[in-house]
Design an enzyme around this catalytic site. Sequence first.
Site, PDB file in Angstrom:
ATOM      1  N   TRP A  20      70.781  30.734  14.248  1.00 28.14           N
ATOM      2  CA  TRP A  20      71.210  29.526  13.402  1.00 28.14           C
ATOM      3  C   TRP A  20      69.760  28.629  13.558  1.00 28.14           C
ATOM      4  CZ3 TRP A  20      70.037  24.582  16.153  1.00 28.14           C
ATOM      5  CH2 TRP A  20      70.189  24.745  17.375  1.00 28.14           C
ATOM      6  N   TYR A  59      81.857  20.185  13.068  1.00 25.44           N
ATOM      7  CA  TYR A  59      81.497  19.879  11.503  1.00 25.44           C
ATOM      8  C   TYR A  59      82.283  18.737  10.973  1.00 25.44           C
ATOM      9  CZ  TYR A  59      79.013  23.952  12.727  1.00 25.44           C
ATOM     10  OH  TYR A  59      78.246  24.514  13.648  1.00 25.44           O
ATOM     11  N   SER A  91      78.175  30.242  21.650  1.00 20.48           N
ATOM     12  CA  SER A  91      77.168  29.752  21.281  1.00 20.48           C
ATOM     13  C   SER A  91      76.173  28.987  22.333  1.00 20.48           C
ATOM     14  CB  SER A  91      77.371  28.963  20.454  1.00 20.48           C
ATOM     15  OG  SER A  91      76.996  28.562  19.398  1.00 20.48           O
ATOM     16  N   ASN A  92      74.784  29.645  22.167  1.00 19.00           N
ATOM     17  CA  ASN A  92      73.944  28.752  22.462  1.00 19.00           C
ATOM     18  C   ASN A  92      74.290  29.067  24.723  1.00 19.00           C
ATOM     19  OD1 ASN A  92      72.530  27.330  20.535  1.00 19.00           O
ATOM     20  ND2 ASN A  92      74.701  26.036  20.448  1.00 19.00           N
TER      21      ASN A  92
END
Length: 304
Positions: free
Chosen positions: A213, A52, A146-147
């Site tokens: 998300w 990020y 995640s994912n």
Amino acid sequence: MKKMELGKSGLEVPAIALGCMSMNKLTKAEAERVISNSIEHGVNFFDHADIYGKGKSEEIFAEGLPREVRREDIIIQSKTGIRNGYYDFSKQHIIKSAEESLQRLNTDYLDVFLLHRPDALMEPEEVAEAFSALHESGKVRFFGVSNHNSMQIKLLEKYLKQPIITNQLQLSLTNSGLMNQGLFVNTNFEQASDRDGSILDYSRLNDITIQAWSPFRHGFFDGLFVDSDDYPELNAELQQLADKYDVSKSAIAVAWILRHPANILTIIGTMTPIRLTNIVKASEVDLTRQEWYGLWQAAGNKLL
């Protein structure tokens, strides 16, 4: 703010977390206002990732964190695995990434550390060694992904000593595939396609908290559906319920996620304090079954 347990970790978290992907665009003073307002409204869970802002978001967060806030009173989560042009779940990278996040965040430990996107070259033994090293050194308390789909998690769990307590997945009114597949069982409709190994049911069976998300976006970062001319029926339904519950349309969109009995945590990425103030009212809204299905159908879905 509604609270929940993250997996079976014993870690109590708010039903809504602040995603800090865009915090790199803020000044220190702006970040402090965002963080202070978030904590004031019970949102003390902050979601980061090493990519990020190329690490800048974590730095700005650390600079903007009010001095009076005690580390033990907030929950910091970060993610690793995405590099420039490839994914990397090697032991060396996982440990290095965690340590660099700790340095940028100016903290001694991460409450939660996630594998960001599945690495096709993952060697679960290496991941297990990295997680154990980070956990035993006190640098990471809990782990997640995640994912990831159910079989990818199951493969990891074969080798890990630490439980996977959470999985961050895309979910919104217009991206409701997690739920659609279960509603179209034994049909040849497109919605019946199992693309994630029934990850919603798998998570519930294995005490894994799903983190949603992009709760306001349609497609894959294609834009916001709230107030979009492309979703007139959905926005009409959102407005009707917003008026009924005296909240914003965005709060209703989050309330739709929170209404699901899987106790799904929602990550919102706003860097505007007043918008967060309005959205967190979602935790006070308890949609009826009819309202939940009404929103789902207004988003373009059809019941059998």
